[in-house]
Design an enzyme around this catalytic site. Structure first.
Site, mmCIF file in Angstrom:
data_model
loop_
_atom_site.group_PDB
_atom_site.id
_atom_site.type_symbol
_atom_site.label_atom_id
_atom_site.label_comp_id
_atom_site.label_asym_id
_atom_site.label_seq_id
_atom_site.Cartn_x
_atom_site.Cartn_y
_atom_site.Cartn_z
ATOM 1 N N HIS A 137 -4.082 27.447 28.530
ATOM 2 C CA HIS A 137 -5.090 26.867 29.419
ATOM 3 C C HIS A 137 -6.446 27.524 29.167
ATOM 4 C CE1 HIS A 137 -6.841 25.127 32.985
ATOM 5 N NE2 HIS A 137 -7.302 26.332 33.314
ATOM 6 N N CYS B 60 -7.810 8.440 -1.249
ATOM 7 C CA CYS B 60 -7.987 9.336 -0.106
ATOM 8 C C CYS B 60 -9.164 10.298 -0.302
ATOM 9 C CB CYS B 60 -6.695 10.110 0.111
ATOM 10 S SG CYS B 60 -6.822 11.421 1.307
ATOM 11 N N GLY C 134 -1.729 4.179 -17.203
ATOM 12 C CA GLY C 134 -0.319 4.226 -17.566
ATOM 13 C C GLY C 134 0.374 2.886 -17.351
ATOM 14 N N GLU D 93 -3.664 9.695 -14.881
ATOM 15 C CA GLU D 93 -4.651 9.182 -13.916
ATOM 16 C C GLU D 93 -5.775 8.495 -14.676
ATOM 17 O OE1 GLU D 93 -5.144 8.874 -10.429
ATOM 18 O OE2 GLU D 93 -6.866 7.826 -11.259
ATOM 19 N N ASP E 9 1.136 4.352 -1.074
ATOM 20 C CA ASP E 9 0.751 3.016 -0.607
ATOM 21 C C ASP E 9 1.467 1.902 -1.354
ATOM 22 O OD1 ASP E 9 -0.954 4.215 1.151
ATOM 23 O OD2 ASP E 9 -2.809 3.360 0.340
ATOM 24 N N GLY F 252 -7.345 -4.656 5.275
ATOM 25 C CA GLY F 252 -6.161 -3.983 4.741
ATOM 26 C C GLY F 252 -6.068 -3.974 3.229
ATOM 27 N N LYS G 50 -14.243 10.812 6.842
ATOM 28 C CA LYS G 50 -14.217 11.813 7.915
ATOM 29 C C LYS G 50 -15.480 12.671 7.904
ATOM 30 C CE LYS G 50 -11.444 9.730 8.639
ATOM 31 N NZ LYS G 50 -10.601 8.640 8.122
ATOM 32 N N GLY H 164 -8.507 -2.858 12.555
ATOM 33 C CA GLY H 164 -7.559 -1.771 12.266
ATOM 34 C C GLY H 164 -8.321 -0.455 12.155
ATOM 35 N N ALA H 165 -7.650 0.566 11.588
ATOM 36 C CA ALA H 165 -8.238 1.905 11.536
ATOM 37 C C ALA H 165 -9.590 1.910 10.813
ATOM 38 C CB ALA H 165 -7.267 2.857 10.856
HETATM 39 P P1 FAD Z 1 -4.119 6.354 -3.946
HETATM 40 O O1 FAD Z 1 -4.783 7.384 -3.156
HETATM 41 O O2 FAD Z 1 -4.689 4.988 -3.936
HETATM 42 O O3 FAD Z 1 -4.040 6.899 -5.442
HETATM 43 C C1 FAD Z 1 -3.557 6.100 -6.487
HETATM 44 C C2 FAD Z 1 -4.104 6.640 -7.780
HETATM 45 O O4 FAD Z 1 -3.462 5.989 -8.859
HETATM 46 C C3 FAD Z 1 -5.594 6.391 -7.960
HETATM 47 O O5 FAD Z 1 -6.241 7.597 -8.278
HETATM 48 C C4 FAD Z 1 -5.682 5.382 -9.094
HETATM 49 O O6 FAD Z 1 -6.829 5.561 -9.904
HETATM 50 C C5 FAD Z 1 -4.420 5.728 -9.877
HETATM 51 N N1 FAD Z 1 -3.885 4.636 -10.691
HETATM 52 C C6 FAD Z 1 -3.618 3.365 -10.285
HETATM 53 N N2 FAD Z 1 -3.061 2.657 -11.323
HETATM 54 C C7 FAD Z 1 -2.995 3.500 -12.374
HETATM 55 C C8 FAD Z 1 -2.507 3.365 -13.698
HETATM 56 N N3 FAD Z 1 -1.967 2.236 -14.135
HETATM 57 N N4 FAD Z 1 -2.608 4.432 -14.494
HETATM 58 C C9 FAD Z 1 -3.140 5.599 -14.084
HETATM 59 N N5 FAD Z 1 -3.608 5.788 -12.837
HETATM 60 C C10 FAD Z 1 -3.530 4.752 -11.981
HETATM 61 N N6 FAD Z 1 -5.185 7.863 5.275
HETATM 62 C C11 FAD Z 1 -4.949 8.893 6.113
HETATM 63 O O7 FAD Z 1 -3.830 9.399 6.157
HETATM 64 N N7 FAD Z 1 -5.955 9.413 6.886
HETATM 65 C C12 FAD Z 1 -7.200 8.907 6.884
HETATM 66 O O8 FAD Z 1 -8.078 9.390 7.592
HETATM 67 C C13 FAD Z 1 -7.476 7.808 6.020
HETATM 68 N N8 FAD Z 1 -8.713 7.288 5.958
HETATM 69 C C14 FAD Z 1 -8.964 6.249 5.122
HETATM 70 C C15 FAD Z 1 -10.249 5.717 5.092
HETATM 71 C C16 FAD Z 1 -10.540 4.649 4.274
HETATM 72 C C17 FAD Z 1 -11.939 4.088 4.259
HETATM 73 C C18 FAD Z 1 -9.517 4.113 3.438
HETATM 74 C C19 FAD Z 1 -9.815 2.961 2.542
HETATM 75 C C20 FAD Z 1 -8.230 4.646 3.448
HETATM 76 C C21 FAD Z 1 -7.945 5.717 4.290
HETATM 77 N N9 FAD Z 1 -6.671 6.275 4.353
HETATM 78 C C22 FAD Z 1 -6.419 7.306 5.213
HETATM 79 C C23 FAD Z 1 -5.546 5.763 3.514
HETATM 80 C C24 FAD Z 1 -5.309 6.684 2.303
HETATM 81 O O9 FAD Z 1 -6.483 6.773 1.551
HETATM 82 C C25 FAD Z 1 -4.165 6.148 1.472
HETATM 83 O O10 FAD Z 1 -3.040 5.934 2.279
HETATM 84 C C26 FAD Z 1 -3.793 7.129 0.356
HETATM 85 O O11 FAD Z 1 -4.880 7.360 -0.493
HETATM 86 C C27 FAD Z 1 -2.600 6.615 -0.452
HETATM 87 O O12 FAD Z 1 -2.278 7.543 -1.437
HETATM 88 P P2 FAD Z 1 -1.554 7.107 -2.797
HETATM 89 O O13 FAD Z 1 -1.355 8.365 -3.565
HETATM 90 O O14 FAD Z 1 -0.404 6.248 -2.508
HETATM 91 O O15 FAD Z 1 -2.596 6.162 -3.544
#
Ligand code: FAD
Length: 491
Positions: free
Chosen positions: A439, A41, A113, A33, A306, A266, A50, A178-179
């Site tokens: 209820h 998140c 990484g 990381e 994502d 997005g 939240k 969007g959301a």
């Molecule tokens: P991420 O959470 O983005 O984590 C990726 C990680 O990889 C990061 O820590 C990053 O630093 C690390 N990384 C990237 N490249 C490298 C590399 N080369 N080497 C080492 N580390 C690296 N989703 C919900 O389900 N409910 C919600 O209420 C919600 N609210 C949201 C509100 C906002 C304002 C936003 C912007 C998003 C929200 N989301 C919500 C979406 C949610 O945050 C994402 O879907 C989720 O974080 C995706 O998880 P992930 O593990 O795929 O990626």
């Protein structure tokens, strides 16, 4: 001999959950990381937003207090305290995840990484080489903007800056309905900000059922939020006083002004500089292509969250992570089914859904029927004074299987658990209607909406029962098939 069974790049909800599950299954695991564990998140997404939205919810409750017989002299909203509280919660959660990784003997390697071979990840700084039998890419997404619009972090901000804004602006234009856009719209409106939401498509939350989007637009208008749907942003410029957003709706062009602009259009994939192309991993417009178990086309490389571009939600990332490592460990997890994954939006009224909209059901060749039940006829909603919204069930006319659950109203995100289970069990609307719901609870609206599919809601009269004859009950279907059913046990 590789150092690990699994090396995971990224410790967001996709990566850290995959790591913990892998460790539970006896796989030696490392997570790489580059920032704080928890990813978008925990640090800049779900959790801090939240926490802020809860401050807004309580503020709105205070505004309604006289109606509940509670009066006070002065209501002050301090956004600074709300933001501080949200950051403090984030800190605690991040520590908690670090502890969990330690307790599970997951090696946390701090750094960036990059895949340098099918079983190798280079980590910078430090030039460490990590060897693993399997590599999981869980690097998440990146904030996107509009073409020719720079996010300067001041006049033009993303959700990241919005989460740390200590003083409410006098006005804000939110680009994207969007959301993220609607959650911030509700939040800022509560703090007295003049809010305009500009959405290119015809409705807010365009991927939700149209009935839900229309209700949200009505609720937002009642709350004084200016909603501009079917409107394109053509340009954004900034000056000393604020920002100017040039918009066009059909032939009509206009210039809107505000103190700040929030871009919420997005995310794109964080898949650059990861060595994916060199490793031969197939991408589609930057998103990593995976199968229903999160395998890429390279046998040792997997991707979750994502960066795979499916449903960009934290619980989806986590579920993908668990599925991937269970497959790696030789278990037999069910393939991922994105139609059975819940969606939640935390503005007020909240929006929650699972499965197909009525339009999607038709596109996929189903003959859908639907039932709706309004919260104004639900006892708990009346007791709370939160009667805005409804539950809508979309079912297949032939089999009765519930294809989609669509909810808008107070607290509806907490009703999603039942819909998730309903999805996994392929529940019919008849079975849902037979389940006894306590209820008074908001969940009774789900049961009543299921009853409404056949025109049989108890607490809401809709007149004719034309659908009733057309849709077989589970008992009738089972009689044909010669199987037992929930209905039979109720006789
Ligand atoms: P991420 O959470 O983005 O984590 C990726 C990680 O990889 C990061 O820590 C990053 O630093 C690390 N990384 C990237 N490249 C490298 C590399 N080369 N080497 C080492 N580390 C690296 N989703 C919900 O389900 N409910 C919600 O209420 C919600 N609210 C949201 C509100 C906002 C304002 C936003 C912007 C998003 C929200 N989301 C919500 C979406 C949610 O945050 C994402 O879907 C989720 O974080 C995706 O998880 P992930 O593990 O795929 O990626």
């Amino acid at each position: 001999m590789p150092d690990y069974d699994v090396a995971i790049i990224g410790a967001g909800p996709g990566g850290y959950v995959a790591a913990i599950r892998a460790a539970q299954l006896g796989l030696s695991t490392a997570v790489i990381e580059k920032d704080k564990v928890g990813g978008l998140c925990l640090n800049w997404g779900c959790i801090p937003s939240k926490a802020l939205l809860y401050s807004a919810e309580v503020a709105n409750l205070f505004k309604r207090a006289p109606e509940l017989g509670i009066t006070f002299n002065d209501l002050k909203l301090d956004m600074r305290v709300a933001v501080d509280r949200s950051r403090e919660i984030v800190g605690r959660f991040v520590n908690g995840v670090e502890t969990l990784l330690k307790q599970n003997n997951v090696a946390l390697i701090q750094g960036t990484g990059r895949i340098s071979g099918p079983n190798t990840v280079e980590v910078e700084p430090g030039s460490e080489t990590v060897q693993a039998k399997n590599v999981i890419v869980a690097t998440g997404g990146m904030t996107r903007s509009l073409p020719n619009v720079a996010i300067d972090g001041d006049r033009v901000i993303s959700s990241r800056e919005a989460l740390e804004l200590l003083v409410p602006p006098s006005s804000i234009i939110i680009v994207g309905g969007g959301a993220t856009g609607v959650e911030f719209a509700y939040f800022y409106r509560t703090y007295g900000v003049e809010v305009t939401v500009v959405e290119f498509l015809d409705h807010l939350l365009p991927s939700e059922d149209e009935d839900i989007s229309r209700q949200l637009e009505r609720s937002f208008s009642d709350a004084g939020i200016n909603v501009r749907t079917g409107t394109r942003v053509e340009a954004i410029s900034v000056d000393e006083q604020g920002a100017m957003v040039a918009v066009a709706a059909g032939e009509k062009k206009e210039e809107l002004r505000s103190e700040r602009v929030l871009i919420g259009v997005g995310f794109g994939p964080a898949s650059e500089k990861l060595g994916l192309a060199e490793a031969g991993v197939e991408l589609e417009r930057g998103w990593i292509k995976v199968d229903d178990f999160c395998r890429t086309n390279v046998p040792t490389i997997w991707a979750v969250g994502d960066v795979t571009g499916r449903l960009l939600l934290a619980h989806v990332a986590s579920h993908q992570g668990v599925t991937a490592v269970e497959k790696i460990a030789g278990q037999n997890p069910p393939p991922l089914d994105y139609d059975r994954m819940p969606r939640a939006v935390y503005c007020q009224p909240q929006v929650a859904g699972l499965g197909l909209t009525e339009a999607q059901a038709r596109e996929r060749g189903y003959d859908p029927v639907s039932g709706r039940f309004p919260f104004r006829a639900n006892g708990k909603a009346m007791a709370l004074g939160e009667t805005d919204g409804f539950v809508k069930i979309v079912a297949d006319k032939g089999t009765g299987e519930v294809l989609g659950y669509h909810m808008i109203g107070h607290g509806v995100t907490e009703l999603l658990g039942e819909t998730s289970l309903g999805g996994v069990l392929e529940t019919t609307h008849v079975e849902l209607a037979y389940a006894t719901h306590a209820h008074p609870t908001l969940s009774e609206a789900l049961k009543e909406a299921a009853l409404a599919v056949r025109g049989e809601a108890i607490h809401f009269y809709r007149g004719g029962r034309s659908e009733r004859e057309a849709i077989p009950t589970a008992m009738e279907r089972d009689a044909k098939a010669g199987t037992a059913s929930v209905e039979r046990s109720a006789e």
